[in-house]
Write a protein that holds these residues in place. Structure first.
Motif: not given
Ligand SMILES: [Zn+2]
Length: 515
Positions: A112-120, A270-278, A289-292, A335-341
């Motif tokens: 699934h994707r988890e929505m992230v609200e942030y200041v873009g 703005m809105t971004s997404w983390n993508i998570i799968g198990d 245990v998480m790989l991200g 976990a594939l993270w959005g907006i790390e940069e």
């Protein structure tokens, strides 16, 4: 711990069909094996390698990864089709959908994707004009989260920007536009002095603007976020080394150089997404245990090494673990993270949203840029000495030669987990180069820099580590309380940076309250 090693050594993975038999089998294993496995070299000169309880599945994982081109195909699609994947771009959304579809295709559960609200932040035109003693326009770009500005002032050249100089020259800095290079070890600093720290110290010292000069020749300007989880307090721009050197020479000849800085960038919600799968655990799915790795790059770049070489390695580890080890005792989460940069915003949001589940995380392995050719495939533990012998033993049983290091920095997605007390580490070089980023964070971080062998090494190692953490009967790392984390950061190696961060946090809090 011996007990833990031994029990992990069961044929957990040999027959994915009969789960009950495997779980029961685990309990009855003889213990001597693990002990004899760690043997001193014998007198004939042969080195006894520790027995590898996961040999069969390791062979499948490594064999598949090293005979498949999936990992490179994914890298090319992420970079060539979706571009930078920078927060707020169409490519970011497409990349998120692509990653989600891939994790589904590989057979992960609960994708699934988890929505992230942030200041873009959206880049606008930036102009740097020298107005005295000559008139000349210098090519430049804004740094992410820089506010729009129309500013005139004199430049103060702070060279490579040693932390102590900011305090020493605070009076001279006040009201000026501060210029500093991207060199990470000013005056032989042993600590990596990050762009964010140079910008932050400029803010604290009362500078009105910030000019970041690439210390590498011929790469143009280097980018990087300067906000504080949102809009920065002073404008920040970046220039190439040659243009920075021109300004430095002009300051030396003329004494004072005045410039006009005009930027038109925009900060907005703005809105971004983390993508998570198990891969849910069979024995206890709650323990994880998480790989991200983040998937966003900087808008001026393909971000092929940073981060995509790590993101595709996480995806590849997911593919082979789902195929050859789908029913481990404990959960493996990808976990594939959005907006790390622009401030680790995706992983921070995850840590906040899942605060009550964090105590169940055995280990988070960060894979930022893990498949970059210039990086080594070592394991760096973020100050978890109790895990060091385990990783060393795993290295030996895996027949690999990586180093196991201990250190922590604040500039990637492991850090929000680290601050929450979760055992964390990274797949990265154990000896951090004090050279800097090279073409990283420039427009030259492109697919052609990435080689297949490094991607494969990163993916195979991550999968084999996750396999072991998710199979271990007992896990010796005890999560740290908030106090313990702060105590650790108060040790000599980390104290100066921590103190700076505390000052900056307080400064921003006051400034934003006043807005
Ligand atoms: Zn990165």
């Amino acid at each position: 711990m011996e007990d833990w090693f031994d029990r992990a050594s069961v044929g957990v993975l040999q027959s994915p069909i009969n789960r009950r038999e495997r779980i029961e089998g685990r309990v009855g294993m003889p213990r001597e094996r693990a002990v004899t496995a760690l043997t001193i070299p014998n007198i004939t000169g042969d080195i006894m390698t520790p027995k590898n309880p996961f040999l069969s599945v390791d062979q499948k994982i490594v064999g598949d990864v090293f005979t498949s081109s999936e990992v490179m195909n994914n890298l090319i699609i992420l970079c060539d089709e979706f571009g930078s994947r920078f927060g707020g771009t169409e490519g970011e959304r497409q990349a998120a959908e692509f990653i989600e579809a891939k994790l589904e295709e590989y057979g992960l559960k609960n994708v699934h994707r988890e929505m992230v609200e942030y200041v873009g932040w959206t880049r606008g035109e930036a102009k740097l004009e020298i107005i005295s003693p000559i008139e000349k326009t210098i090519p430049c770009i804004s740094l992410p989260h820089s506010p729009p500005t129309n500013l005139e002032g004199a430049i103060i050249d702070m060279g490579d920007g040693a932390p102590a100089d900011f305090d020493r020259q605070a009076e001279e800095i006040k009201g000026k536009i501060l210029m500093t290079t991207s060199a990470v070890n000013p005056k032989g600093e042993q600590r990596w002095i990050h762009r964010g720290e140079k910008y932050g110290r400029s803010v604290l010292a009362g500078a009105r603007g910030f000019i970041f000069v690439n210390h590498y020749p011929a790469y143009g300007p280097a980018t990087g976020g300067v906000g504080h989880g949102g809009e920065g307090l002073i404008p920040g721009i970046s220039v190439g080394r040659e243009d920075g050197a021109f300004i430095q020479r002009l300051i030396k000849r003329a004494g004072e150089v005045r410039i006009r800085l005009t930027t038109t960038d925009r900060c907005q919600p703005m809105t971004s997404w983390n993508i998570i799968g198990d891969l849910p655990g069979e024995l206890n799915p709650g323990e994880v245990v998480m790989l991200g790795c983040h998937y966003d790059g900087h808008d001026i770049s393909q971000g092929a090494e940073d981060p995509a070489s790590g993101a595709v390695a996480v995806m590849e580890a997911a593919r082979v673990l789902a195929k050859y080890a789908p029913e481990l005792p404990y959960t493996v989460r990808f976990a594939l993270w959005g907006i790390e940069e622009i401030g680790l915003l995706g992983s921070k949001a995850y840590v906040e949203a899942h605060a009550d589940e964090l105590s169940e995380i055995r280990f988070y392995l960060n894979m930022d840029s893990a498949g970059a050719k210039g990086n080594k495939r070592d394991i760096v533990l973020n100050e978890w000495p109790e895990l060091e012998p385990i990783f060393e033993r795993w290295r030996d049983e895996m027949g690999l030669e990586f180093a196991v290091g201990q250190s922590v920095h604040a500039h990637s997605d492991h850090f929000p987990f680290f601050m929450a007390g979760v055992p964390t580490g990274g797949l990265q070089s154990a000896e951090r180069s004090m050279e800097g980023r090279g073409y990283g964070h420039t427009r030259y971080d492109t697919v052609d820099k990435v080689d297949l062998a490094s991607l494969r090494e990163a993916a195979a190692l991550a999968a084999r580590v996750a396999l072991r953490v998710a199979s271990a009967e007992n896990w010796p790392a005890v999560q740290r309380e908030g106090e313990e984390v702060l105590e650790l950061l108060d040790s000599p190696e980390y104290r100066e940076e921590r103190a700076f961060r505390n000052r900056l946090d307080a400064f921003y809090e006051r400034a934003r309250q006043g807005q």
